[in-house]
Scaffold this motif. Structure first.
Motif, PDB file in Angstrom:
ATOM      1  N   VAL A 348       0.847  -1.201   0.000  1.00 26.64           N
ATOM      2  CA  VAL A 348       0.000   0.000   0.000  1.00 26.64           C
ATOM      3  C   VAL A 348       0.883   1.252   0.000  1.00 26.64           C
ATOM      4  N   THR A 349       0.585   2.152  -0.925  1.00 21.45           N
ATOM      5  CA  THR A 349       1.301   3.423  -1.041  1.00 21.45           C
ATOM      6  C   THR A 349       0.319   4.578  -0.958  1.00 21.45           C
ATOM      7  N   LEU A 350       0.633   5.548  -0.107  1.00 20.29           N
ATOM      8  CA  LEU A 350      -0.188   6.755  -0.003  1.00 20.29           C
ATOM      9  C   LEU A 350       0.390   7.837  -0.904  1.00 20.29           C
ATOM     10  N   ALA A 351      -0.456   8.396  -1.773  1.00 23.49           N
ATOM     11  CA  ALA A 351      -0.048   9.496  -2.646  1.00 23.49           C
ATOM     12  C   ALA A 351      -0.799  10.745  -2.220  1.00 23.49           C
ATOM     13  N   ASP A 352      -0.066  11.757  -1.775  1.00 29.33           N
ATOM     14  CA  ASP A 352      -0.665  13.005  -1.300  1.00 29.33           C
ATOM     15  C   ASP A 352      -0.910  13.923  -2.493  1.00 29.33           C
ATOM     16  N   ILE A 353      -2.168  13.951  -2.969  1.00 23.84           N
ATOM     17  CA  ILE A 353      -2.453  14.739  -4.172  1.00 23.84           C
ATOM     18  C   ILE A 353      -2.828  16.188  -3.849  1.00 23.84           C
ATOM     19  N   LYS A 354      -2.779  16.556  -2.576  1.00 23.84           N
ATOM     20  CA  LYS A 354      -2.862  17.971  -2.255  1.00 23.84           C
ATOM     21  C   LYS A 354      -1.496  18.609  -2.475  1.00 23.84           C
ATOM     22  N   ALA A 355      -0.450  17.900  -2.060  1.00 25.47           N
ATOM     23  CA  ALA A 355       0.910  18.391  -2.277  1.00 25.47           C
ATOM     24  C   ALA A 355       1.355  18.202  -3.722  1.00 25.47           C
ATOM     25  N   ASP A 356       0.886  17.123  -4.332  1.00 18.04           N
ATOM     26  CA  ASP A 356       1.274  16.797  -5.718  1.00 18.04           C
ATOM     27  C   ASP A 356       0.004  16.401  -6.474  1.00 18.04           C
ATOM     28  N   PRO A 357      -0.758  17.361  -7.000  1.00 14.28           N
ATOM     29  CA  PRO A 357      -2.076  17.088  -7.584  1.00 14.28           C
ATOM     30  C   PRO A 357      -2.028  16.191  -8.821  1.00 14.28           C
ATOM     31  N   ILE A 358      -3.134  15.491  -9.039  1.00 17.77           N
ATOM     32  CA  ILE A 358      -3.302  14.693 -10.262  1.00 17.77           C
ATOM     33  C   ILE A 358      -3.428  15.648 -11.446  1.00 17.77           C
ATOM     34  N   GLU A 359      -2.646  15.383 -12.479  1.00 17.86           N
ATOM     35  CA  GLU A 359      -2.756  16.176 -13.710  1.00 17.86           C
ATOM     36  C   GLU A 359      -3.727  15.541 -14.680  1.00 17.86           C
ATOM     37  N   ARG A 360      -3.668  14.208 -14.784  1.00 24.53           N
ATOM     38  CA  ARG A 360      -4.563  13.530 -15.707  1.00 24.53           C
ATOM     39  C   ARG A 360      -4.454  12.020 -15.520  1.00 24.53           C
ATOM     40  N   VAL A 361      -5.437  11.346 -16.080  1.00 25.98           N
ATOM     41  CA  VAL A 361      -5.367   9.892 -16.232  1.00 25.98           C
ATOM     42  C   VAL A 361      -4.719   9.623 -17.576  1.00 25.98           C
ATOM     43  N   THR A 362      -3.790   8.686 -17.606  1.00 29.40           N
ATOM     44  CA  THR A 362      -3.124   8.302 -18.849  1.00 29.40           C
ATOM     45  C   THR A 362      -3.637   6.944 -19.301  1.00 29.40           C
ATOM     46  N   GLU A 363      -3.098   6.455 -20.391  1.00 32.18           N
ATOM     47  CA  GLU A 363      -3.493   5.126 -20.864  1.00 32.18           C
ATOM     48  C   GLU A 363      -3.166   4.050 -19.833  1.00 32.18           C
TER      49      GLU A 363
END
Length: 538
Positions: A348-363
């Protein structure tokens, strides 16, 4: 109960939209009063949100003793729950049992949704159109579609490019989703997301949790049913129902000890620890001032953060998971089983998308500003278009062509959260201005619909065919809803229960926070006064 033989008689007295807890009880209560009823349900079966929300780990956050019907003592006594907090399959089985036991399926047209409902002011009836092309006229329209049933439309750039599979927790497929050997991403750590995360992590190859704002996740302390407690309730179900209506949340649980300032620090901590061990929603009701005082609230919130840092072994991950963006209880609590422990798993990995926001979904997965994550399955736990989503989708219009929500730019305006002026004979079950999402929704649905059935019986007995709230009653009730909310921390912090005007910033609290018990008394008094605040016509 429309006069038989009348040229202008509608096809049925009432149309009920939805076949969850509210819709099923509406069918039972109204037919029991002699009204003719048609039900429409978009799903192929009963259950409402419990039909659709079948994601891994889905379960209720109200104890089973209260999250069920009380209207029939035999029904209460014969059904045996297996867990303190039942899972989705068990709740759905219960609702199917109720539908069969009371022969309600014959009244419902499944896989059909309301696409429009237009009020005729001359005939005092609605014409309801459906996705199947049918038109049905009715005197009364009962929207039992729930306040958390219309999911948010995913607006993540690139989602259409994703070559893997993606699912929404709010509309999970009926077939089993196999996570074994898969890399999975979950976006959203609200109530649904936290439940799904703990289950998916057990079988997938790797789980990436994309978190924007850490949530307060409180242990449920789930376990077997307390048979003695169940037996005591079953011995006198009517008395238990009366007692349930005297509770602030429509559920029996430990409640406030008093203001935090009445206790020395060591006693404060003991009381919080005790409630943490009990688990569930009761942590919101330790001190009577924790909903209004930042200092009192921080006693409880700080305790939860301490537990997170104790449980999660990686200090950086623990810090990212420790909720501090808002006071505890100002947003919906997540009631979970070993949620924080899940982040100790090596997969399990936690990704902090407030600090590093999602730009897009890729293929192949998710791209943030600083990283790319390869994913096979994407799970979206993004929440709902609360309160108005399902109402808007039904296409309801009055004689002016307005929708029920078109005048709610400054927040909903209703009488008792049940009706809104300008829309005669339209009932919004557990709507804005009622305890709604702040109460046990089964109890709230039943109480609401008992009130509606009594109101319609009163109308039939007096020859009335039209009802709506008076302008004064709606204004006074709406002002009362805001009055009881203003002192609360909830009112001052953004969450789905607060409507904020986009231009003025004016805040409007949506559900009634005065308590289920206080609301029930208000309804009883209104009914005893001949349904004071409602305007009738024939």
């Amino acid at each position: 109960m429309t006069p038989s033989g009348s040229v202008n008689a509608p096809d049925v007295d009432a149309v009920v939209v939805g076949a969850g807890f509210g819709g099923l009880y509406a069918l039972h209560a109204l037919t029991g009063q002699g009204f003719t009823v048609r039900g429409f349900e978009a799903a192929p079966g009963v259950g409402g949100v419990w039909f659709h929300n079948r994601y891994p780990g889905a379960r209720v956050d109200i104890e089973c003793y209260d999250y069920c019907y009380y209207f029939d003592p035999d029904l209460y006594a014969e059904w045996r729950w297996t867990e303190r907090y039942p899972s989705q399959p068990e709740i759905l089985a219960y609702l199917n049992h109720v539908a069969d036991r009371f022969d309600l399926r014959r009244l419902i047209t499944f896989e059909t949704w309301a696409t429009g409902a237009v009020w005729d002011p001359a005939l005092h009836q609605y014409t309801v159109t459906t996705s199947a092309g049918e038109s049905v006229t009715c005197r009364y329209l009962v929207m039992a579609t729930g306040q958390l049933s219309s999911s948010r439309t995913p607006d993540i750039p690139g989602l259409g490019d994703f070559r893997g599979r993606w699912y929404e927790t709010s509309h999970w497929p009926r077939e089993e989703v196999d996570f074994r050997g898969r890399r999975v991403g979950v976006i959203g750590t609200g109530s649904s997301g936290t439940q799904a995360i703990t289950e998916i992590a057990k079988t997938c190859e790797h789980l990436y949790v994309f978190q924007r704002t850490p949530n307060y996740a409180i242990p449920a302390r789930n376990g077997p049913v307390d048979e003695e407690r169940y037996r005591r309730i079953a011995e006198d179900v009517p008395a238990a129902w009366r007692a349930l209506q005297r509770t602030a949340a429509g559920a029996v649980m430990p409640t406030f000890h008093g203001p935090s300032t009445d206790f020395p620090p060591e006693e404060q901590r003991r009381l919080i620890s005790e409630r943490w061990r009990w688990g569930g929603q009761s942590i919101n009701a330790i001190f009577s001032d924790q909903g209004t005082s930042e200092a009192a609230n921080e006693l409880v919130a700080g305790f939860v953060r301490e537990r997170v840092r104790e449980i999660v072994r990686d200090p950086a991950v623990a810090e990212a998971l420790a909720p501090d963006a808002y006071p505890i209880g100002t947003r919906r609590l997540a009631i979970t089983t070993e949620y924080y422990e899940t982040f100790n798993r090596p997969n399990v990995t936690l990704a902090d998308i407030k600090a590093d926001p999602i730009e897009r979904v890729t293929e192949s997965g998710i791209k943030t500003g600083a990283a790319e994550y390869d994913i096979d399955i994407l799970v979206l736990a993004l929440g709902f278009e609360a309160f108005t989503g399902s109402l808007d989708k039904a296409g309801i219009r009055n004689e002016k062509g307005h929708s029920p929500t078109s005048g709610w730019d400054k927040g909903p305006r209703t009488y008792l959260g049940l009706m809104t002026r300008g829309f005669p004979n339209l009932f919004i079950v557990t709507g804005p201005g009622s305890p709604s999402v702040l109460a046990n929704m089964v109890a709230a649905n039943v109480q609401h619909l008992d009130f509606v059935a009594g109101l319609l019986r009163h109308m039939a007995e007096n020859g009335h065919t039209r009802v709506e709230p008076s302008a004064a009653a709606q204004r006074e009730w709406s002002e009362h809803v805001q009055e009881v909310a203003r002192p609360l921390l909830r009112y001052r912090h953004d969450n789905y229960m607060v409507h904020v005007h986009p231009e003025t910033g004016e805040r409007n609290f949506i559900p009634y926070v005065g308590g289920f018990d206080r609301y029930v008394r208000a309804c009883q008094e209104i009914a005893e006064r001949g349904y004071d605040g409602f305007e009738f016509a024939s």
